[in-house]
Design a protein around this motif. Structure first.
Motif, PDB file in Angstrom:
ATOM      1  N   LEU A  25      44.329  53.226  39.947  1.00  0.00           N
ATOM      2  CA  LEU A  25      43.613  54.438  39.558  1.00  0.00           C
ATOM      3  C   LEU A  25      44.614  55.544  39.251  1.00  0.00           C
ATOM      4  N   ARG A  66      37.632  59.304  37.941  1.00  0.00           N
ATOM      5  CA  ARG A  66      37.359  58.550  39.172  1.00  0.00           C
ATOM      6  C   ARG A  66      35.999  57.862  39.114  1.00  0.00           C
ATOM      7  N   ASN A  67      34.995  58.547  38.559  1.00  0.00           N
ATOM      8  CA  ASN A  67      33.670  57.937  38.433  1.00  0.00           C
ATOM      9  C   ASN A  67      33.699  56.745  37.481  1.00  0.00           C
ATOM     10  N   TYR A 108      36.252  54.826  36.873  1.00  0.00           N
ATOM     11  CA  TYR A 108      36.986  53.746  37.533  1.00  0.00           C
ATOM     12  C   TYR A 108      36.095  52.983  38.511  1.00  0.00           C
ATOM     13  N   TYR A 109      35.328  53.715  39.297  1.00  0.00           N
ATOM     14  CA  TYR A 109      34.485  53.061  40.297  1.00  0.00           C
ATOM     15  C   TYR A 109      33.274  52.383  39.685  1.00  0.00           C
ATOM     16  N   GLN A 110      32.936  52.715  38.430  1.00  0.00           N
ATOM     17  CA  GLN A 110      31.866  52.010  37.721  1.00  0.00           C
ATOM     18  C   GLN A 110      32.397  50.799  36.966  1.00  0.00           C
ATOM     19  N   TYR A 163      37.611  50.682  33.244  1.00  0.00           N
ATOM     20  CA  TYR A 163      39.011  50.977  33.501  1.00  0.00           C
ATOM     21  C   TYR A 163      39.684  51.650  32.313  1.00  0.00           C
ATOM     22  N   SER A 172      38.529  55.216  32.265  1.00  0.00           N
ATOM     23  CA  SER A 172      39.158  55.913  33.384  1.00  0.00           C
ATOM     24  C   SER A 172      40.598  56.282  33.055  1.00  0.00           C
TER      25      SER A 172
END
Length: 110
Positions: free
Chosen positions: A34, A64-65, A67-69, A72, A75
């Motif tokens: 990240l 960040r949102n 990346y977590y979804q 990539y 992100s």
């Protein structure tokens, strides 16, 4: 006796391989690291270029949102934008501080 009755398809479904495809997870590998530059954007919030600081912080949160979804690439792109806006914020803040100091010290009466 009951084990002899089970066929191979039932055994594979009981082990979970029919329901959970392990090959696709192994092919994906680990996600990239990240890069949201959260610490840098929090640091830029102390610079006197306030609207630009907020934009950098919003780009960081969006990165960040994403990346977590699992997005990539998005992100990474948003993190790079957060980095550029944070650097611009630091430069603008330093220019504001330098201008303020120059104006203050050149107009002082000794």
């Amino acid at each position: 006796m009951a084990l002899a009755v089970l066929n191979p398809q039932v055994k594979s479904s009981l082990s979970g391989s029919a329901f959970f495809d392990r090959g696709s997870i192994e092919e994906q590998g680990t996600p990239p690291p990240l890069r949201s530059y959260l610490c840098l954007t929090i640091f830029t919030c102390f610079c006197p270029a306030y609207p630009v600081n907020i934009v950098a912080l919003i780009f960081t949160i969006m990165s960040r949102n994403s990346y977590y979804q699992g997005d990539y690439e998005g992100s990474r792109r948003l993190g790079r934008n957060a980095l550029y806006v944070a650097i611009a914020s630091i430069i603008i803040g330093l220019v504001i501080i330098a201008t303020t100091c120059i104006v203050h010290f050149t107009t002082m009466d000794f």
